[in-house]
Design a protein around this motif. Structure first.
Motif, PDB file in Angstrom:
ATOM      1  N   GLU A  23       0.813  -1.212   0.000  1.00  0.00           N
ATOM      2  CA  GLU A  23       0.000   0.000   0.000  1.00  0.00           C
ATOM      3  C   GLU A  23       0.853   1.271   0.000  1.00  0.00           C
ATOM      4  O   GLU A  23       0.344   2.352  -0.261  1.00  0.00           O
ATOM      5  N   PHE A  24       2.149   1.142   0.289  1.00  0.00           N
ATOM      6  CA  PHE A  24       3.036   2.296   0.377  1.00  0.00           C
ATOM      7  C   PHE A  24       4.001   2.395  -0.798  1.00  0.00           C
ATOM      8  O   PHE A  24       4.902   3.228  -0.788  1.00  0.00           O
ATOM      9  N   ASP A  25       3.834   1.554  -1.811  1.00  0.00           N
ATOM     10  CA  ASP A  25       4.745   1.558  -2.957  1.00  0.00           C
ATOM     11  C   ASP A  25       4.750   2.891  -3.699  1.00  0.00           C
ATOM     12  O   ASP A  25       5.755   3.270  -4.288  1.00  0.00           O
ATOM     13  N   GLN A  26       3.655   3.612  -3.671  1.00  0.00           N
ATOM     14  CA  GLN A  26       3.554   4.874  -4.406  1.00  0.00           C
ATOM     15  C   GLN A  26       4.364   5.998  -3.770  1.00  0.00           C
ATOM     16  O   GLN A  26       4.575   7.034  -4.393  1.00  0.00           O
ATOM     17  N   PHE A  27       4.838   5.814  -2.533  1.00  0.00           N
ATOM     18  CA  PHE A  27       5.520   6.888  -1.826  1.00  0.00           C
ATOM     19  C   PHE A  27       7.015   6.965  -2.108  1.00  0.00           C
ATOM     20  O   PHE A  27       7.670   7.907  -1.673  1.00  0.00           O
ATOM     21  N   GLY A  28       7.567   5.974  -2.775  1.00  0.00           N
ATOM     22  CA  GLY A  28       8.990   6.018  -3.077  1.00  0.00           C
ATOM     23  C   GLY A  28       9.498   4.658  -3.500  1.00  0.00           C
ATOM     24  O   GLY A  28       8.732   3.722  -3.736  1.00  0.00           O
ATOM     25  N   SER A  29      10.803   4.545  -3.581  1.00  0.00           N
ATOM     26  CA  SER A  29      11.410   3.278  -3.975  1.00  0.00           C
ATOM     27  C   SER A  29      11.264   2.260  -2.851  1.00  0.00           C
ATOM     28  O   SER A  29      10.902   2.596  -1.718  1.00  0.00           O
ATOM     29  N   ALA A  30      11.583   1.020  -3.162  1.00  0.00           N
ATOM     30  CA  ALA A  30      11.470  -0.050  -2.162  1.00  0.00           C
ATOM     31  C   ALA A  30      12.381   0.216  -0.967  1.00  0.00           C
ATOM     32  O   ALA A  30      11.999  -0.023   0.180  1.00  0.00           O
ATOM     33  N   ALA A  31      13.576   0.741  -1.220  1.00  0.00           N
ATOM     34  CA  ALA A  31      14.511   1.032  -0.132  1.00  0.00           C
ATOM     35  C   ALA A  31      14.002   2.169   0.747  1.00  0.00           C
ATOM     36  O   ALA A  31      14.088   2.102   1.977  1.00  0.00           O
ATOM     37  N   GLN A  32      13.451   3.211   0.130  1.00  0.00           N
ATOM     38  CA  GLN A  32      12.928   4.335   0.911  1.00  0.00           C
ATOM     39  C   GLN A  32      11.744   3.911   1.769  1.00  0.00           C
ATOM     40  O   GLN A  32      11.647   4.282   2.935  1.00  0.00           O
ATOM     41  N   VAL A  33      10.843   3.124   1.192  1.00  0.00           N
ATOM     42  CA  VAL A  33       9.670   2.657   1.935  1.00  0.00           C
ATOM     43  C   VAL A  33      10.117   1.746   3.077  1.00  0.00           C
ATOM     44  O   VAL A  33       9.620   1.841   4.195  1.00  0.00           O
ATOM     45  N   GLY A  34      11.085   0.884   2.805  1.00  0.00           N
ATOM     46  CA  GLY A  34      11.592  -0.010   3.847  1.00  0.00           C
ATOM     47  C   GLY A  34      12.206   0.755   5.010  1.00  0.00           C
ATOM     48  O   GLY A  34      11.968   0.439   6.176  1.00  0.00           O
TER      49      GLY A  34
END
Length: 133
Positions: A23-34
């Motif tokens: 659900e948070f993929d739209q907020f940035g790259s995978a590393a940023q979301v992680g």
């Protein structure tokens, strides 16, 4: 506005208590979301229920450590429904609710029909189990 603040605001504005990482993929790259989710775990805004499954948190009255805002018995079916799994009450729970048994079911067990599920969901040593119809 950075990714952490955007995700933090999104979590605060949501009415549901279970959140999936997707659900948070739209907020940035995978590393940023992680990194943002890890930060929210550290400051006690979220708790982890399983791989890619998070719940809103509140401080425990007894220990002060973060715990889910609702019990695992309520959050697990919500998480499974978001993952596309139809959940029903277990056989023992159905018998107890119908009055055919006086034994209160122990543990957290959900009937998932004939579907095979390998996902583990739990918190603080309590894990849910799956029953097949």
């Amino acid at each position: 506005m950075n990714t952490l603040n955007r995700i933090k605001r999104s979590v605060a504005n949501r009415s549901d208590d279970v959140l999936l990482r997707s659900e948070f993929d739209q907020f940035g790259s995978a590393a940023q979301v992680g990194r943002a989710l890890r930060e929210l775990l550290m400051d006690g805004t979220l708790v982890r229920l399983g791989l890619g499954v998070y719940a809103k948190a509140k401080p425990s009255v007894l220990t002060g450590k973060p715990i889910p805002v609702r019990p695992l018995e309520v959050l697990a079916p919500e998480a499974l429904n978001k993952l596309g799994v139809a959940v029903m009450a277990s056989r023992l729970t159905q018998e107890y609710n119908a009055g055919r048994s006086t034994q209160v079911p122990a543990g957290i067990v959900f009937n998932v029909g004939r579907r095979r599920i390998a996902r583990k969901l739990g918190f603080n040593g309590k894990a849910i189990q799956y029953e097949h119809a």
